[in-house]
Design an enzyme around this catalytic site. Sequence first.
Site, PDB file in Angstrom:
ATOM      1  N   ALA A 518       0.675  -1.119  -0.102  1.00  0.00           N
ATOM      2  CA  ALA A 518      -0.020   0.314   0.145  1.00  0.00           C
ATOM      3  C   ALA A 518       0.952   1.264  -0.060  1.00  0.00           C
ATOM      4  CB  ALA A 518      -0.890  -0.024   1.219  1.00  0.00           C
ATOM      5  N   GLU A 620      13.994  -1.209  15.130  1.00  0.00           N
ATOM      6  CA  GLU A 620      15.488  -0.859  15.115  1.00  0.00           C
ATOM      7  C   GLU A 620      15.706   0.166  14.357  1.00  0.00           C
ATOM      8  OE1 GLU A 620      18.350  -0.854  16.509  1.00  0.00           O
ATOM      9  OE2 GLU A 620      18.428  -2.746  17.087  1.00  0.00           O
ATOM     10  N   VAL A 623      16.491   4.380  14.759  1.00  0.00           N
ATOM     11  CA  VAL A 623      17.592   5.147  15.108  1.00  0.00           C
ATOM     12  C   VAL A 623      18.786   4.191  14.740  1.00  0.00           C
ATOM     13  CG1 VAL A 623      18.709   5.706  17.342  1.00  0.00           C
ATOM     14  CG2 VAL A 623      16.342   5.287  17.602  1.00  0.00           C
ATOM     15  N   ALA A 625      19.477   3.508  11.472  1.00  0.00           N
ATOM     16  CA  ALA A 625      18.951   2.841  10.494  1.00  0.00           C
ATOM     17  C   ALA A 625      19.431   1.358  10.818  1.00  0.00           C
ATOM     18  CB  ALA A 625      19.898   3.340   9.209  1.00  0.00           C
ATOM     19  N   LEU A 627      21.873   0.345  11.957  1.00  0.00           N
ATOM     20  CA  LEU A 627      23.010  -0.101  13.204  1.00  0.00           C
ATOM     21  C   LEU A 627      22.097  -0.691  14.404  1.00  0.00           C
ATOM     22  CD1 LEU A 627      24.999   3.385  13.261  1.00  0.00           C
ATOM     23  CD2 LEU A 627      25.572   1.045  12.296  1.00  0.00           C
ATOM     24  N   GLU A 681      16.375  16.341   4.048  1.00  0.00           N
ATOM     25  CA  GLU A 681      15.047  16.119   3.646  1.00  0.00           C
ATOM     26  C   GLU A 681      14.867  17.225   2.664  1.00  0.00           C
ATOM     27  OE1 GLU A 681      12.954  14.013   4.816  1.00  0.00           O
ATOM     28  OE2 GLU A 681      14.366  13.265   5.995  1.00  0.00           O
ATOM     29  N   ASP A 692      14.138  15.759  14.463  1.00  0.00           N
ATOM     30  CA  ASP A 692      14.234  14.319  14.248  1.00  0.00           C
ATOM     31  C   ASP A 692      15.145  13.609  15.266  1.00  0.00           C
ATOM     32  OD1 ASP A 692      13.601  12.450  12.103  1.00  0.00           O
ATOM     33  OD2 ASP A 692      15.870  12.241  11.710  1.00  0.00           O
ATOM     34  N   LYS A 696      14.338  10.394  18.068  1.00  0.00           N
ATOM     35  CA  LYS A 696      15.360   9.089  18.198  1.00  0.00           C
ATOM     36  C   LYS A 696      15.692   9.196  19.602  1.00  0.00           C
ATOM     37  CE  LYS A 696      16.950   9.548  13.557  1.00  0.00           C
ATOM     38  NZ  LYS A 696      18.174   9.586  12.428  1.00  0.00           N
ATOM     39  N   GLY A 811      20.310   6.164   4.830  1.00  0.00           N
ATOM     40  CA  GLY A 811      20.438   5.864   3.565  1.00  0.00           C
ATOM     41  C   GLY A 811      19.195   4.686   3.420  1.00  0.00           C
TER      42      GLY A 811
END
Length: 839
Positions: A518, A620, A623, A625, A627, A681, A692, A696, A811
Site C-alpha cells: 500500500a 530498530e 534509530v 538505520a 545499526l 530532507e 528528528d 530518536k 540511506g
Amino acid sequence: MSAVAPLASPVSPASPALACHVHKFGGSSLADAAHIDRLAALVPADARLRPVVVSAMAGTTNALVALGDAAAAGEDWKPGWDALRQRHLETADAFEPEAGGPLHVALEAEFAALARDLRDHASGVDPHAHDARLARIHGCGEQLSSRLVQAALGPDWRRLDAREVLVVHAAEMGAVVDWDASRARLASWRLAHGARDVVITGFVARDADGHDTTLGRNGSDYSAAIFAQLFDADALTIWTDVDGVLSADPRLVPDAVCLASMSYAEACELAYFGADVLHPQTLAPVQARGTPVRIRNSRNPAAPGTLIAMDTAPAASPVKGLSLVRDVAVLELVGNGLVGVPGMAERMFAALHGAGVSVTMISQGSSEHSICCVVRAGQATRGHDAITAAFADAIAEGQAQGVAVTRDLCVLAAVGDGMVGTQGVAARLLDGLAQARVNIRAIAQGASERNISVAIAQEDATRALRAAHAAFWLSPQTVSVGVIGPGNVGRALLTQLAEVIPALRARAGVDLRLRAVASSRRMHLSDAALDPEAAGALLDDEADACDLDAFAAHVRADHLPHAMIVDCSASDAVAARYADWLAAGIHVVTPNKHAGSGDWQRYARIAEARASGHSRFLYEATVGAGLPVIVTLRNLLDTGDTLHAIDGMLSGTLAWLFNSFDGSRPFSELVREARALGYTEPDPRDDLSGLDVARKLVILAREAGRPLSLADVDVESLVPEALREVPLDVFLARLSELDAPMQARLDAARADGCGLRHIARLGAGSDASVGVRALPADHACMHTRLTDNLVQFTTARYAENPLVVQGPGAGPQVTAAGVFGDVLAIAHALGARTGWRHA
Ligand code: ADP
Ligand code: ASP
Ligand code: MG
C-alpha cells in the site's frame, strides 16, 4: 497385479503395453469445443482398448436439474432448454461445419426427446414413470456430450449408451451394480459392435426393470470405475480441472498442495468426507481388482497427477488430506442414569437405523454420561424423534434428560494412513484449530486411525480448514506480510526481500509471503504471494484506494499461521493503527518514528496491545538505520546493566555537515551541497531543527524505561527564529544568514582546542538535550566519517569506557536492512517444528 499407468505421452508406443486403459473426462474437461477438441491428444495409444467415459459439458447437469424443477413447478422451461440446445449445437459446429449432418441431427433428436420429457413432467403424465423420466432429464447431458466427444475422437470410435449395459439397484449408500447382468450385457454389446474404442455415457444406468436411473451427482467417476472393472482395465485415468487430489479443496484453501500418491482407502475416506474431486463410490470397483487410478488435469497434462493405488510411497506428513462435510447436526443423548447401563449405544443407533438416518460420526465420553452422533441436517429432526421414542422409558424415569440437537455444524476430517502409529496428529490438528479460535463440539477418531474428525460450527468451516491445513502443511514460520509506503526505504526492502526469500525458505523454513502492498493512496491485495520486486508497480492508478482496515484484515489471513505489517511510511495516521493491529495478533515492524516518539498514551496502548495480542513491535531502524542500537540497549538492560547516559550523533545529515565544516567553506554552502547529494530532507530545516534527532532520543529513552516525550527534550534548532516560518524558497535564498553565527561558534570551540558536533544526550532522569556541542579532539564523536552515526552507552558495566555503536546511519539500503533484520528476528522466533515421531 496391474501395471501402473504411465504418464500420458503424446508419442504412441509402437505396440500398446496395456490391454485396456479407461479414461474419464469430467464436465470441466468438456467446457467447450476447444476443450473437447483436445481430448484426442490426451488419450494415448498405450492400450489396445481405450474406453472413454464422459460426463456432461460443464454446467449442463445443473441446468437440466433446474429445467426438471421448473417443469415440475409449472414454470416456463423453454428459455433454459433453448439456451442449452444453442450451446450444444454451436459446439457441434466445430466438428461438423455443414448443417444437417448426422451429429446435428442426433443432437436435435436428443433435444426433442428432452422437450417431450419436460412436457410430460410438467403435466404429471404417468406418475409411475416419474423417477425414470427425471433420471432421463438429468442424464441427457451425457447423451449430448458423448456424441460431441465421439465426433471429436473420429470415425473409428463407437458410442456406448451406458443405459444399454449398466444395471444397478438403489441402496442406502447409493447405486449398487448388478455385476453379472452388466457383464452379460456388455458382452452382447461387444459382440454386436466389435471390440473397438468406445465413448461411454457416464452418470446414467438402468435398473433391472429397464427404468432409467442415475448414479447420483458427480457419479460419472463411479461410472468410469465400474467400466474399468467391466472391461478388466489395467488402468483408469480421471481427467479433471485440478492437478490431482489436493491436500484440501483449493477453492477454500489457496495453499493446498497436490498429492503424488495415496491409497484407495485414503482416497475413499477423503471422497466420503466431501472432496468433490472423486465420487465416494468410485474406489470400490477398482480396488477390488487393484486397478491403479490416476487423477490428472486436462488443462495441464504436463503435471503428473495423483496416483491412487493399493500401496503407495510413504509421505512426509501422516495426514494426506483434509475435507469438510457441511450441513450436519449433532444429536446428543444425555443422562446420568446411562452410566454403566449396557446396550445404550446399540439402542440409540438401532433407533436411528430404523428411522433411515445415517450417522456420519459417533463420539462417546468414557463415562457414558452422554452419547453423541453427527447426522445430516435434513435428518436431524427425524433422528431426534427416533432416539426420544427409543428412550421414552429412560426419559420418563429420569435416567436420561433427553436428546439435544445442535444445528448449523460441519465435520472437518483429517485423513491419512500414516496416522496409525504416529504420535501427535490429533494434538497438531486441535492446536491448529485452537490457534484459529475454533470451538470443537465433538471429536472422533476412527478405529482404523485413518481419520480424525471434529464437528465445528458451520460459520467456522473455512477458517478451521485453513488453520488445520497450515498446521500440517505449512512451515510454522510462514508469515503473511503487508508492506506500507514503498518510498525509498520500502522499495529497497522489497528488493532485499526478493533476493533473500527463496534462500530463507529453503535453508531456514522461514516462509515470508508478501500478500499486500500500500501507499498513502493505493493498495494491492493478493491471495497468492507477490513477487516483491514487481509489487511496487502494482500501486498504479488501477489499484484500489487504500483502506488500512481492509489491508490489515487481508494480511491477517486465516490460512497462514502468522501475519506482519511493515510500515515504511513516515505517516502518523498509520502509526495510529499499530495498537489495533498488535491486539489482533499482527506483528508490526517499522522505521517510522511516530509511534515510538509520539503521544505517550498511544505508546502505552501499543505496549498493552502487544501483550494482549501476543504480537511483537520492532523498530530498530528508527534509530541509526541498520545499526544495532536499540537491540544493544535492550541487551544491556535485559542482562541487568544500569544505564547512566546515552550520547552520540543520531543524524547522518548533521554528522556529515559537522564532519565537513572546518571553516574553509561557509556552513550554508555545505547545507546546499548536502541537499544536492540527497543527504537532507527536501526542506533542510527538518534536519536543522533537531526535531528528528530529538525523536530518536525519545525512542531510546522510552526503551530504557523512561516516560519521556518530545516536549521534555531541550532541543536547539539551528534554524534562526526569523527563518522558521518562511517558505522553503525564501529560506534557501537566505541560507547564508546561518553562516556568521556558526563560524563564530567554530572559532570559539577551536580556541579551546575543540571541534563542533551535533549531539543528543540522555543523562540522569529526564535530562535530555539535542544541539551543537564543542567536543575535545579525543572524544569518540570527533573520529567519525561522512554520515556516520555514533551512539555511546555509559552504564554500570561500561562506566569508564562506554560501549560504542558506530557506522553509517542513513540511506535507504541500510535502513531497509535494519527493517529486514527485525522481520527476520520475528520470523526466527516463531520457532521451527520438530518432525513426526513414530511409535
Ligand atoms: P469434474 O467436472 O472433472 O468431475 P469436479 O468439479 O467434479 O470436476 O471436481 C473437481 C473439483 O473438485 C476441483 O476443481 C476442486 O475445486 C474440487 N475439490 C474439492 N476438494 C478437492 C481436493 N481435495 N482435491 C482436488 N480437488 C478438490
Ligand atoms: N454430469 C453429472 C453431474 O454433474 C455427473 C458428473 O459430472 O460426474 O453430476
Ligand atoms: Mg466430478
